[in-house]
Scaffold this motif. Structure first.
Motif: not given
Length: 185
Positions: A86-109
């Motif tokens: 939910s955070y990754l879908r709703t969190h706005g980012l400036p141009a040129g910025r990306v986030l990646l979150i990899a939690l144990d037991g889940a694919p990286a999102e």
């Protein structure tokens, strides 16, 4: 009447003009000025680059803080993986910025554009084994970027990896403009 020797113009002895004291002083002054300005412009460029990178690093660090704060205040009973999606879908980012979150037991999102991060050697290594402290690196390919990787912790236990990356593509263009302005001054 004055006496004029009968000598053709071509037979006159050639006198070399010497540069006088003032001319030599002017040349030395110009050389010293050129070297000094070159050093100053180089330092301005280095200082601008350092400031730009510190600003980018501060912005990336704030992304980590925002995620950690939001995760700590997520509704009771909400799984961290559900919250992260939910955070990754709703969190706005400036141009040129990306986030990646990899939690144990889940694919990286990740946010839009983060797929290329997974293929970077440092990031793929960190996904497999998150660092114990926050790490920062820069990469030049495929696009110049600064990457910050931080462990995701629940209590004292590391449960994943948070990666924030920002493009440094504008750095060269902006640095060129700063150097041009410094040179013109």
């Amino acid at each position: 009447m004055s006496w004029v020797p009968d000598v053709e113009e071509d037979d006159r002895p050639v006198r070399r003009r010497r540069i006088g004291t003032a001319g030599r002083l002017l040349a030395v002054h110009a050389l010293v000025l050129t070297v000094t300005l070159g050093i100053v412009v180089d330092r301005v460029g280095a200082d601008f680059t350092s400031h730009y990178q510190r600003t980018v690093l501060t912005d990336l660090s704030e992304e980590v803080t925002e995620y950690a704060s939001a995760a700590a205040h997520r509704p009771n009973g909400t799984a961290l993986t559900t919250f992260t999606d939910s955070y990754l879908r709703t969190h706005g980012l400036p141009a040129g910025r990306v986030l990646l979150i990899a939690l144990d037991g889940a694919p990286a999102e990740g946010s839009v554009g983060s797929a290329s991060l997974v293929h970077l050697r440092a990031v793929s290594r960190w996904i497999g084994r998150p660092p114990s402290t926050t790490r920062v690196t820069t990469v030049g390919a495929p696009h110049p970027s600064m990457i910050l990787a931080s462990p995701v912790r629940v209590g004292q236990r590391t449960v994943g990896l948070f990666v924030a990356a920002a493009s440094l593509a504008n750095l060269d263009a902006q640095r060129g403009q700063v150097l041009l302005l410094a040179t013109l001054e």
